[in-house]
Motif scaffolding. Structure first.
Motif, PDB file in Angstrom:
ATOM      1  N   ILE A   1       0.885  -1.143   0.223  1.00  9.56           N
ATOM      2  CA  ILE A   1      -0.069  -0.320   0.484  1.00  9.56           C
ATOM      3  C   ILE A   1       0.982   1.148   0.007  1.00  9.56           C
ATOM      4  O   ILE A   1       0.653   2.163  -0.511  1.00  9.56           O
ATOM      5  CB  ILE A   1      -1.147   0.217   0.818  1.00  9.56           C
ATOM      6  N   GLU A   2       1.775   1.626   0.834  1.00 10.43           N
ATOM      7  CA  GLU A   2       2.585   2.346   0.546  1.00 10.43           C
ATOM      8  C   GLU A   2       4.386   2.596  -0.659  1.00 10.43           C
ATOM      9  O   GLU A   2       3.432   3.513  -0.653  1.00 10.43           O
ATOM     10  CB  GLU A   2       3.452   1.861   2.392  1.00 10.43           C
ATOM     11  N   ARG A   3       4.548   1.287  -1.095  1.00  3.90           N
ATOM     12  CA  ARG A   3       5.123   1.279  -1.701  1.00  3.90           C
ATOM     13  C   ARG A   3       4.940   1.648  -3.212  1.00  3.90           C
ATOM     14  O   ARG A   3       5.665   1.884  -4.616  1.00  3.90           O
ATOM     15  CB  ARG A   3       6.067   0.924  -2.074  1.00  3.90           C
ATOM     16  N   VAL A   4       3.722   0.544  -3.456  1.00  4.41           N
ATOM     17  CA  VAL A   4       3.249   0.296  -4.892  1.00  4.41           C
ATOM     18  C   VAL A   4       2.065   1.536  -5.126  1.00  4.41           C
ATOM     19  O   VAL A   4       2.243   1.859  -5.945  1.00  4.41           O
ATOM     20  CB  VAL A   4       2.929  -0.633  -4.789  1.00  4.41           C
ATOM     21  N   ILE A   5       0.665   1.629  -4.143  1.00  3.19           N
ATOM     22  CA  ILE A   5      -0.186   1.830  -4.569  1.00  3.19           C
ATOM     23  C   ILE A   5       0.199   3.939  -3.912  1.00  3.19           C
ATOM     24  O   ILE A   5      -0.227   4.386  -4.558  1.00  3.19           O
ATOM     25  CB  ILE A   5      -0.677   1.703  -3.441  1.00  3.19           C
ATOM     26  N   GLY A   6       1.104   3.377  -3.246  1.00  2.00           N
ATOM     27  CA  GLY A   6       2.014   5.379  -2.756  1.00  2.00           C
ATOM     28  C   GLY A   6       0.779   6.117  -1.995  1.00  2.00           C
ATOM     29  O   GLY A   6       0.916   7.485  -1.378  1.00  2.00           O
ATOM     30  N   LEU A   7      -0.087   5.369  -0.735  1.00  3.66           N
ATOM     31  CA  LEU A   7      -0.438   5.831   1.070  1.00  3.66           C
ATOM     32  C   LEU A   7       0.537   5.978   1.424  1.00  3.66           C
ATOM     33  O   LEU A   7       2.103   5.520   1.908  1.00  3.66           O
ATOM     34  CB  LEU A   7      -1.511   5.449   1.069  1.00  3.66           C
ATOM     35  N   ASP A   8       0.705   7.406   1.997  1.00  3.22           N
ATOM     36  CA  ASP A   8       1.615   8.375   2.302  1.00  3.22           C
ATOM     37  C   ASP A   8       1.061   7.464   4.234  1.00  3.22           C
ATOM     38  O   ASP A   8       0.453   8.218   4.590  1.00  3.22           O
ATOM     39  CB  ASP A   8       1.152   9.826   3.095  1.00  3.22           C
ATOM     40  N   VAL A   9       2.100   6.711   4.514  1.00  2.00           N
ATOM     41  CA  VAL A   9       1.180   5.938   5.613  1.00  2.00           C
ATOM     42  C   VAL A   9       2.167   6.414   6.952  1.00  2.00           C
ATOM     43  O   VAL A   9       1.110   6.589   8.245  1.00  2.00           O
ATOM     44  CB  VAL A   9       2.196   4.466   6.015  1.00  2.00           C
ATOM     45  N   GLU A  10       2.742   7.450   7.273  1.00  3.09           N
ATOM     46  CA  GLU A  10       3.535   8.453   8.410  1.00  3.09           C
ATOM     47  C   GLU A  10       2.332   9.356   8.662  1.00  3.09           C
ATOM     48  O   GLU A  10       2.138  10.019   9.541  1.00  3.09           O
ATOM     49  CB  GLU A  10       4.852   8.829   7.764  1.00  3.09           C
TER      50      GLU A  10
END
Length: 70
Positions: free
Chosen positions: A12-21
């Motif tokens: 989700i973070e690295r492929v979809i691009g959601l900013d987890v922080e």
């Protein structure tokens, strides 16, 4: 095959691009921090979801209408 929660989160973070922080900052809002300071175990969001707290750790977010059990 089993896909771990860690792998899902990284996808989700690295492929979809959601900013987890940014999500982490949103969960740790001043309102939730105040609930932690008061020793609350649950914070009900305006949208109906519940953030479950154990001490000063947000451990999960329950969907609208769900109740946590111990």
């Amino acid at each position: 095959m089993y896909v771990s929660d860690h792998a899902v989160l990284r996808y989700i973070e690295r492929v979809i691009g959601l900013d987890v922080e940014a999500v982490r900052v949103k969960i740790a809002s001043p309102t939730v921090q105040k609930a932690v300071d008061f020793g609350c175990e649950t914070v009900v969001l305006g949208t109906g979801q519940r953030i479950i707290l154990h001490g000063d750790v947000a451990v999960t977010v329950l969907p609208k209408g769900a109740r946590g059990t111990r």
